[in-house]
Design an enzyme around this catalytic site. Sequence first.
Site, mmCIF file in Angstrom:
data_model
loop_
_atom_site.group_PDB
_atom_site.id
_atom_site.type_symbol
_atom_site.label_atom_id
_atom_site.label_comp_id
_atom_site.label_asym_id
_atom_site.label_seq_id
_atom_site.Cartn_x
_atom_site.Cartn_y
_atom_site.Cartn_z
ATOM 1 N N TYR A 90 0.714 -1.285 -0.109
ATOM 2 C CA TYR A 90 0.086 0.152 -0.008
ATOM 3 C C TYR A 90 0.908 1.067 -0.055
ATOM 4 C CZ TYR A 90 -3.896 3.127 1.084
ATOM 5 O OH TYR A 90 -4.961 4.052 0.917
ATOM 6 N N PHE A 97 -7.979 19.186 -25.067
ATOM 7 C CA PHE A 97 -8.671 17.906 -25.166
ATOM 8 C C PHE A 97 -9.853 17.973 -24.353
ATOM 9 C CE2 PHE A 97 -8.859 13.545 -23.936
ATOM 10 C CZ PHE A 97 -8.621 13.042 -25.163
ATOM 11 N N THR A 98 -10.795 17.029 -24.612
ATOM 12 C CA THR A 98 -12.063 16.885 -24.013
ATOM 13 C C THR A 98 -12.034 17.019 -22.502
ATOM 14 O OG1 THR A 98 -11.884 14.585 -24.361
ATOM 15 C CG2 THR A 98 -13.258 15.581 -26.144
ATOM 16 N N ASP A 108 0.817 18.781 -21.388
ATOM 17 C CA ASP A 108 0.322 17.593 -21.512
ATOM 18 C C ASP A 108 0.907 16.822 -22.199
ATOM 19 O OD1 ASP A 108 -1.473 15.541 -22.126
ATOM 20 O OD2 ASP A 108 -3.324 16.586 -22.027
ATOM 21 N N LYS A 140 -1.422 6.460 -23.163
ATOM 22 C CA LYS A 140 -0.616 6.533 -24.475
ATOM 23 C C LYS A 140 0.775 6.544 -24.322
ATOM 24 C CE LYS A 140 -5.037 8.606 -24.974
ATOM 25 N NZ LYS A 140 -5.251 9.912 -24.580
ATOM 26 N N ARG A 180 -15.224 12.282 -35.183
ATOM 27 C CA ARG A 180 -14.897 13.558 -34.437
ATOM 28 C C ARG A 180 -15.344 14.966 -35.246
ATOM 29 N NH1 ARG A 180 -12.651 12.640 -29.379
ATOM 30 N NH2 ARG A 180 -14.847 12.234 -29.313
ATOM 31 N N PHE A 205 -22.128 11.392 -27.960
ATOM 32 C CA PHE A 205 -21.368 10.559 -28.970
ATOM 33 C C PHE A 205 -20.971 9.144 -28.244
ATOM 34 C CE2 PHE A 205 -17.094 10.816 -27.023
ATOM 35 C CZ PHE A 205 -17.069 11.888 -26.433
HETATM 36 C C1 LIG Z 1 -6.033 10.700 -23.590
HETATM 37 C C2 LIG Z 1 -5.555 12.065 -23.135
HETATM 38 C C3 LIG Z 1 -5.903 12.458 -22.021
HETATM 39 C C4 LIG Z 1 -6.832 11.871 -20.996
HETATM 40 O O1 LIG Z 1 -6.302 10.729 -20.736
HETATM 41 P P1 LIG Z 1 -7.064 9.490 -19.948
HETATM 42 O O2 LIG Z 1 -6.007 8.460 -19.535
HETATM 43 O O3 LIG Z 1 -8.041 8.791 -21.215
HETATM 44 O O4 LIG Z 1 -7.872 10.000 -19.033
HETATM 45 C C5 LIG Z 1 -5.488 13.923 -21.897
HETATM 46 N N1 LIG Z 1 -4.896 14.709 -22.502
HETATM 47 C C6 LIG Z 1 -4.482 14.177 -23.961
HETATM 48 C C7 LIG Z 1 -3.609 14.946 -24.917
HETATM 49 C C8 LIG Z 1 -4.791 12.754 -24.319
HETATM 50 O O5 LIG Z 1 -4.332 12.407 -25.613
#
Ligand SMILES: *Cc1c(COP(=O)(O)O)cnc(C)c1O
Length: 487
Positions: free
Chosen positions: A85, A137-138, A228, A271, A394, A460
């Site tokens: 932990y 990003f969303t 990011d 990613k 998209r 979506f």
């Molecule tokens: C995918 C992504 C996120 C969010 O990451 P998750 O692991 O899906 O929550 C944030 N910023 C960018 C640029 C991304 O491609």
Amino acid sequence: MNLNSKSSIKFYSGEEIPVELHKVRIVQKLHLRPIDERLAAIREGGFNTFLLSTKDVFLDMLTDSGTNAMSDNQLASMHHADDAYAGSQSFYRMESAIKEVFGKSLVLPVHQGRAAENIVAKAFVKPGDVVPMNYHFTTTKAHIDLNGGEIAEIFTDQALIVKSNNPFKGNLDIEKLKALIAKYGKERIPFIRLEASTNLIGGQPFSIANMREVRKVADQHGIIIVLDASLIGENAWFIKQREAEFANSSIKEILQTMCGICDIVYFSSRKVSSTRGGGICTNNKELFLKMRDLVPLYEGFLTYGGMSVREVEAMAVGLIETTDETVISQSPGFIDYTVKELDKLGIPVIMPGGALGVHIDAMQFLPHIPQTEYPAGALAAAFYIVSGCRGMERGTVSSVRDENGNDILSDMELLRLAFPRRVFTLSQTKFVIDRMHWLYKNRDLIGGLKFVDEPKVLRFFVGRLDAVSDWPEKLVAKYKADFGDSL
Ligand SMILES: *Cc1c(COP(=O)(O)O)cnc(C)c1O
């Protein structure tokens, strides 16, 4: 030039091919269903590729999130993960990998990228704030909104041009940044956000020259920069290919330079590093302490952050592998190949090729379908029917309605075909190009879509649509006539 620093190799025939610099050691069986079954599956799924079951999907090009291939060393590392932990050795290995690759030594683990965004937004954004960025990003926008702030997109005029030879369409516009700071004052700007390989506008990178300009302006006003880094490996690769100053630099040097310009770096390791999870890192103790206490509250203890320790181990290995050119060039190499082949066939596609996927411009592909009948959604459904491959819409389906119930039409209508890292082969890629070619020749047969079941939020994901006519049946009939069989 060494093959390691190129993404393709020249054949005797003169053709340039992105040869795979890995071998396949674990495989998963795929299913290529007959076209009648594909039509039935997309009907069942409400013409929404999110609602397809993978048993009906041949190549899953929906996303690169959590779908990348892991290396033998990553899988092996999962076996010596340290279940604890607190104080897990797996976390210390993750911390040391982040220091080595991003050059930041204060590390917070989180369960995925959006969780990092939650922490950063909660720590720094207050009501009335404005966050300038090269593109949103969303999930980033959602977290800034939730904390009472708003985003300001200050991309350059080049960013949204579909066919371009601008190598850095992800750059932030410096003049617009200066104007924004003059308008709002630094008190209302908690940080400037840079997104490596801007996800929503075709995976387009920024240059280090641009980052340095941003830094200069930030320093003049005492504003911090948040990076990011979810798609940073590819951005670093593009810098090596496209920015002369770095042509002879190692990827590690480029990554360290990029992160060195920024105060806080966060990432989705769904990613970067081809695992699942995420992290935030900085060298600034004061900024670190503003975020630290939120991690046990929302994620988990400071040495696992909501992740399985097996994923933490694999992340540490995957981050180090991000400095290997043969690893990070594979996806951009295949994307570049596909984009060029599609362009030769006259198919409208975002150029130059970027990170994460190939983006097809549905407005040019289907000029006869009005945006209110969702050309990108129709193209995604039609492409699934004729290939069994699923991409992601998209465009306006991913948008929302205004207070009068009318669709807010999106800037671009794109079909994104993701290339998860080291997952697909060249013959599979050629299949995608071939079926897209056939579809383009038969594009007049494709018709629009209408909603039959429309959720109020994020429609979506689970919204259901139907074809406005019997165009899917006509498309299937033509396909069978041309191919003489149903696969
Ligand atoms: C995918 C992504 C996120 C969010 O990451 P998750 O692991 O899906 O929550 C944030 N910023 C960018 C640029 C991304 O491609």
